[in-house]
Design an enzyme around this catalytic site. Structure first.
Site, mmCIF file in Angstrom:
data_model
loop_
_atom_site.group_PDB
_atom_site.id
_atom_site.type_symbol
_atom_site.label_atom_id
_atom_site.label_comp_id
_atom_site.label_asym_id
_atom_site.label_seq_id
_atom_site.Cartn_x
_atom_site.Cartn_y
_atom_site.Cartn_z
ATOM 1 N N CYS A 183 0.687 -3.534 5.294
ATOM 2 C CA CYS A 183 -0.207 -2.300 4.957
ATOM 3 C C CYS A 183 -1.430 -2.191 6.178
ATOM 4 O O CYS A 183 -1.016 -2.265 7.459
ATOM 5 C CB CYS A 183 -0.789 -2.062 3.647
ATOM 6 S SG CYS A 183 -1.035 -0.141 3.567
ATOM 7 N N HIS B 30 3.869 -3.622 0.205
ATOM 8 C CA HIS B 30 3.024 -4.694 -0.469
ATOM 9 C C HIS B 30 3.806 -5.531 -1.210
ATOM 10 O O HIS B 30 4.046 -5.282 -2.376
ATOM 11 C CB HIS B 30 1.864 -4.027 -1.367
ATOM 12 C CG HIS B 30 1.054 -3.242 -0.672
ATOM 13 N ND1 HIS B 30 -0.421 -3.744 -0.189
ATOM 14 C CD2 HIS B 30 0.829 -1.962 -0.059
ATOM 15 C CE1 HIS B 30 -1.012 -2.900 0.357
ATOM 16 N NE2 HIS B 30 -0.367 -1.803 0.734
ATOM 17 N N GLU C 88 3.078 -8.430 -2.128
ATOM 18 C CA GLU C 88 2.236 -9.253 -3.090
ATOM 19 C C GLU C 88 2.257 -8.379 -4.522
ATOM 20 O O GLU C 88 1.880 -9.084 -5.457
ATOM 21 C CB GLU C 88 0.782 -9.443 -2.367
ATOM 22 C CG GLU C 88 -0.293 -8.190 -2.817
ATOM 23 C CD GLU C 88 0.097 -7.021 -1.384
ATOM 24 O OE1 GLU C 88 -0.670 -6.309 -1.339
ATOM 25 O OE2 GLU C 88 1.182 -7.131 -0.762
#
Length: 226
Positions: A87, A196, A198
């Site tokens: 991002c 994302h 994660e």
């Protein structure tokens, strides 16, 4: 020996702790790096995490690109250090010219937050070898300046060289050209994407899937087998 993966925090970073946790879940050791650090603490790879570095003043990632930590990162990335930009990290990598193209405001001019379907286009980078080319995955997406743009020559070059790493499926959330969600450099050690991963490493968070975990297991395998 445990692989050490640095996570850089800039003023305005939001996802540094989440990224560190994802690295732990994968089995590597996260190393906190501060934007004013002048060395990378001998890490084996680096993640530039999501957020709004310096409040996205000027352009997203434009100020962070000149942080002291970027000098050794630029030098080592060009020498082969694996770097993942997520991002805002992707935005920083384009501003630093480690990746081609740039990011503009979403074409609908609104912040967007959703679970996003992607197709893996390149499963041969340092960060994607635990995927298969053509695999469809779901990764959370949240951005305000996520519209990937480049001139026609650059876009054609990325397509011809297989450097489009990920592509949006079913819905283009921000107007990115050719539905591009992520790209890689020529060497495959630097990868950037807007979604994302994660936030998708444990079934209790994000999409309820673990589709983002292969980013971190891929780099761990590469480092262990290097």
């Amino acid at each position: 020996m445990t692989a050490r993966i640095g996570v850089v925090t800039f003023p305005g970073s939001l996802d540094d702790r989440d990224t560190q946790r994802a690295i732990r879940v994968a089995g590597a050791e996260p190393v906190a790096l501060w934007h004013k650090d002048k060395d990378l603490k001998q890490v084996d790879a680096v993640v530039l995490c999501g957020g709004f570095s310096y409040g996205d003043y000027l352009r997203a990632g434009a100020i962070a690109r000149f942080s002291p930590v970027m000098e050794p990162l630029l030098e080592q990335a060009k020498a082969g250090l694996p770097v993942l930009g997520i991002c805002n990290g992707f935005q920083i990598l384009t501003e630093a010219h480690l990746l081609p193209g740039t990011m503009l405001r979403n074409n609908h001019l609104h912040f967007i937050c959703r679970d996003q379907k992607l197709r893996v286009e390149n499963a041969e980078t340092s960060w994607t070898t635990d995927y298969s080319a053509g695999q469809e995955i779901h990764i959370p997406l949240k951005n305000n300046d996520g519209q990937y743009v480049a001139d026609a020559y650059t876009l054609d070059e990325l397509e011809a060289e297989g450097r489009v790493a990920f592509r949006y499926l079913d819905f283009n959330p921000n107007g990115s050209q050719r539905d591009i969600a992520g790209v890689t450099n020529e060497a495959g050690n630097v990868v950037g994407l807007m979604p994302h991963p994660e936030h998708a490493v444990e079934p209790l968070i994000g999409t309820g899937r673990t589709d983002g975990l292969p980013f971190f297991t891929s780099i761990l395998k590469k480092l262990v087998n290097a």
